[in-house]
Design an enzyme around this catalytic site. Structure first.
Site, PDB file in Angstrom:
ATOM      1  N   LYS A 195       0.833  -1.198   0.000  1.00  0.00           N
ATOM      2  CA  LYS A 195       0.000   0.000   0.000  1.00  0.00           C
ATOM      3  C   LYS A 195       0.872   1.254   0.000  1.00  0.00           C
ATOM      4  CE  LYS A 195      -1.816   2.437   3.408  1.00  0.00           C
ATOM      5  NZ  LYS A 195      -1.713   3.835   2.931  1.00  0.00           N
ATOM      6  N   GLU A 269      10.931   0.774   9.745  1.00  0.00           N
ATOM      7  CA  GLU A 269      11.891   1.826   9.425  1.00  0.00           C
ATOM      8  C   GLU A 269      11.173   3.122   9.738  1.00  0.00           C
ATOM      9  OE1 GLU A 269      13.518   4.593   8.214  1.00  0.00           O
ATOM     10  OE2 GLU A 269      13.591   4.030   6.095  1.00  0.00           O
ATOM     11  N   CYS A 303      13.757  10.501   6.335  1.00  0.00           N
ATOM     12  CA  CYS A 303      13.860  10.028   7.718  1.00  0.00           C
ATOM     13  C   CYS A 303      15.293  10.132   8.224  1.00  0.00           C
ATOM     14  CB  CYS A 303      13.337   8.612   7.835  1.00  0.00           C
ATOM     15  SG  CYS A 303      13.883   7.557   6.509  1.00  0.00           S
ATOM     16  N   GLU A 400      11.145  15.079  15.591  1.00  0.00           N
ATOM     17  CA  GLU A 400      11.328  15.039  14.149  1.00  0.00           C
ATOM     18  C   GLU A 400      10.374  16.021  13.478  1.00  0.00           C
ATOM     19  OE1 GLU A 400      10.192  11.443  12.065  1.00  0.00           O
ATOM     20  OE2 GLU A 400      11.935  11.621  10.761  1.00  0.00           O
TER      21      GLU A 400
END
Lengths: 489, 303
Positions: A195, A269, A303, A400
């Site tokens: 997906k 991840e 990331c 983040e």
């Protein structure tokens, strides 16, 4: 020699670059995309579609099907059938041939992929053309080679596929992440339900078209679209043997909770907040360039972005001055223009998140510096931003942001910088800039990060494993390591 | 801000990472320069050329023709700029100066036992004096590469100072012959030495040694100029010379200047190309943009 105070370079030049947009004439997009299940494009059970837009223009590019639980069930069953009847039994050498074919077809249609990736996601064409698409093809090439050599990758073991892999990928590198997920899964003999993210489904759907053309047996790869609910349906489906997820730490935690107590294997991840460390003996101009690429590559939607900069105190003023000037030469605008350095923010939601953090940074008392560039009126944009004089405890340092925002701290000793670099819930990547080899090796052993780059940043190769520590997740993608999560050893 | 005189320790000059520089060059070279932006750049490049003839077999007649060309690049197409300077050996300065009377084209003279620089300092000083006395507006000196490679940086520093002293009002360009310096670290160090010793321009090469003005070398020197400007507020010019013969390479150089140093350096006061065949390629491209078709080489005069 007398010293002139604060000499300033002027980058607003009378010589302007003319627009150089990549042509979109050759791009064929359907108005409506269905779900790719069992080798065919099929309508979603509920008949619901959602729009995917170009974040640089806010124009609708196509309507995309929304898969519900019953569609997911259909996809998983198709993958199971293909696994049991065809893919598992196929000689590995034959499996490899299909993966090679997909790799070559991506190369043949590289330009089309690059343009669509840029239109759907907002990233500059320079990046999708030079990084995303070639790297995606390379991942297929690399893992195609492993398909019939698994017993050599893991000597004295008996590597066997796991079954059906449910794979959920993010919006920052749509095609590349699809390649990272599909290629090793297929090489190891698994079948796939993938997906893509709801804001960037188009290149994955184009990949579905290629997979259909390649003659890959029906049901080996199923690509279904939808938002969080669709992802949850994949995660919770009892027929899925493995979940591979790339995305935010928050969603990763939900998934890990959901599969707890089941037999499903997972690789995660997740987020990151990388330290990029410049020592006084570093090649400063190249380090500055590396810092710029480390944080502003793909608008900071990476990331492993080097979002926390640490500069040794005696060169800090010099480095900051250079960073400020470099910001002025970054070209922000039409992602399809070949001269664009920084494209559009991927979505309205992400822009709101970034702006929220910029506000937090200002309220925390950090000194903000932004490029003086003009932003286009339409679409989602954010100026490249530096925050100087931040504290380790600032939220903009700890959390983040996933945008073009760099925080800058200084340090005096090597012990201090190691402690601060590691003092964060994440541990995905880090960068070290120094002319001294021994310093590099000292730091690579002490920085708790999955990847440590030395005198470079954001370098990727299919042969090299990638993954994190702590809240950045577990499991590795790329290299031989990337096969392990898809095998029972 | 620090107000005292800073003594420079050239052994501490910043290091350069070759791989990083190559990546930076690749990135700059991928800029797409088209249409009006390209024409602007082509004309700007023409105006930055030091039209050069440095042959043992140079004659006065040939030089006079070159000087005419310098002022009249392609009269068939009006509105073109002239080149910046004509660059010759000291013995030819007088002829060039006369031939260029009435134009604002400068006469640059190589000196200091160009190209090898293998002569004692007194000879180099005399060589320079001769050129200046004959009317040279600019002096292109070479450094003693042997002393530099030995690590004798003070010798090189003093040598440049000594030549600068006899230059008077002539602007001094310091040639490193980067093809003989072997590393980018050395290029960077030579740049710092020359600028602190009083160079008005730093220049890559003599054109007699290959490789000459490679893009990596040029970027490193431009970055050194930037650091010198940050530190002192003083502008120093840049002259890549040798090996730049195409319009494309020239435009790539201009992109490097634009994105490293910015607007102030995009003029022939601060940036030059040392080249002989570049002018005609630029002219060919300008005519192509004007007429839509390429003309053959025979439509452009060779001097």
């Amino acid at each position: 020699m007398t010293k002139k105070e604060n000499p300033k370079l002027q980058f607003n030049t009378s010589w302007e670059y003319a627009p150089a947009p990549e042509s979109t004439d050759h791009i064929r997009l359907k108005e409506k995309y269905d779900l790719f299940i069992d080798g065919k494009f099929v309508k979603p059970a509920k008949g619901k579609y959602f729009a995917t837009i170009n974040p640089a223009t806010e124009q609708v590019l196509a309507m995309v099907a929304e898969a519900d639980t019953s569609d997911v069930d259909k996809a998983v069953k198709a993958a199971r059938k293909a696994y049991e009847n065809v893919w598992k039994k196929m000689p590995p050498r034959e499996r490899g041939k299909y993966i090679y074919r997909i790799a070559r077809m991506i190369q043949e249609r590289a330009r089309e992929f690059a343009v669509i990736e840029t239109m759907d996601g907002g990233k500059p064409i320079r990046e999708s053309r030079d990084v995303d698409v070639p790297l995606a093809a390379n991942h297929f090439f690399y893992y195609a080679g492993w398909a019939d050599k698994l017993e050599y990758a893991f000597p004295n073991r008996n590597p066997q596929p796991i079954g059906v892999a449910g794979q959920i990928i993010p919006w920052n590198f749509p095609l590349l992440m699809a390649a990272w997920k599909i290629a090793p899964a297929l090489a190891a003999g698994n079948t796939v339900v993938l997906k893509p993210a709801e804001t960037t489904p188009l290149t994955a759907l184009k990949l579905a078209e290629i997979i259909q053309e390649s003659g890959l047996p029906d049901g080996v790869v199923n690509i279904i679209t939808g938002a969080g609910a669709t992802g949850a349906a994949i995660v919770n489906h009892p027929g899925v043997d493995k979940i591979a997820f790339t995305g935010s730490t928050a969603v990763g935690k939900i998934i890990i909770n959901a599969v707890a107590g089941t037999n499903k294997k997972t690789t995660m991840e997740l987020g990151g907040k990388a330290a990029n460390i410049i020592f006084e003996d570093a090649p400063i101009d190249q380090a500055v360039e590396g810092v710029i690429n480390g944080i502003f590559f793909n608008q900071g939607h990476v990331c492993c972005a080097g979002s926390r900069l640490f500069i040794q105190e005696n060169i800090a003023d010099k480095v900051i001055q250079k960073l400020k000037d470099r910001l002025e030469t970054l070209i922000i605008g039409d992602p399809l223009d070949k001269n664009t350095d920084i494209g559009a923010i991927n979505s309205k939601e992400q822009l709101a998140t970034i702006n929220k953090y910029i506000k937090i940074g200002i309220n925390e008392g950090a000194e903000i510096y932004q490029s003086s560039c003009n932003l286009p009126k339409k679409g989602f944009w954010c100026k490249p931003t530096l925050f100087i004089n931040v504290a380790q405890s600032s939220r903009i340092v700890q959390e983040e942001i996933f945008g073009p925002v760099l925080t800058i701290q200084t340090f005096r000793t090597i012990e201090e910088v190691i402690e601060k670099a590691n003092n964060i819930p994440y541990g995905l990547s880090a960068g070290v800039w120094t002319d001294k080899g021994s310093k590099i090796f000292n730091l690579t052993t002490k920085l708790r990060a999955g990847v440590v780059w030395a005198n470079t940043y954001n370098k990727f190769d299919p042969v090299s494993p990638f993954g994190g520590y702590k809240e950045s997740g577990y499991g590795r993608e790329g290299g031989i390591h990337g096969l392990m999560p898809y095998l029972n050893l | 801000m620090n107000k005292y005189i800073e003594l420079i320790d050239f052994s501490k000059t910043p290091t350069v990472d070759q791989v990083g520089v190559e990546e930076r060059v690749a990135r700059l070279n991928s800029r797409s320069i088209k249409k009006e932006s390209k024409v602007y750049a082509l004309k700007m490049a023409l105006n930055m050329i030091d039209l050069t003839t440095l042959e043992g077999k140079d004659t006065e007649g040939k030089l006079k023709q070159l000087c005419y060309k310098a002022a009249h690049l392609h009269d068939a197409y009006p509105g073109l700029p002239s080149v910046a300077a004509v660059c010759v050996y000291p013995t030819m300065v007088k002829t060039a100066k006369e031939a260029l009377k009435g134009t604002n084209i400068k006469v640059a003279s190589v000196s200091t036992a160009f190209p090898a620089g293998q002569a004692p300092r007194e000879v180099k000083i005399l060589d320079t004096k001769y050129a200046v006395e004959n009317g040279a507006d600019e002096i292109d000196m070479v450094i003693s590469r042997g002393e530099f490679l030995k690590g004798n940086y003070n010798f090189v520093f003093d040598e440049i100072c000594a030549i600068k002293e006899v230059c008077g009002n002539a602007r001094l360009k310091v040639i490193f012959e980067t093809g003989e310096l072997s590393t980018l670290d050395n290029v960077r160090r030579a740049s710092d030495i020359a600028m602190y010793a009083g160079a008005d321009f730093i220049k890559t090469s003599t054109g007699k040694i290959s490789p000459a003005a490679t893009p990596t070398v040029t970027v490193v020197m431009l970055e050194a100029i930037r650091d010198f400007y940050y530190a002192t507020g003083k502008m120093v010019g840049m002259k890549p010379a040798g090996g730049i013969s195409t319009a494309k390479a020239a435009i790539q150089n201009l992109v490097m200047v634009r994105e490293t140093l910015g607007e102030a350096w995009l003029t022939n006061e601060w940036f030059r190309f040392g080249a002989s065949s570049l002018a005609n390629d630029l002219l060919m491209q300008i005519m192509k943009e004007a007429t839509g078709v390429y003309q053959s080489k025979d439509y452009f005069s060779i001097d």
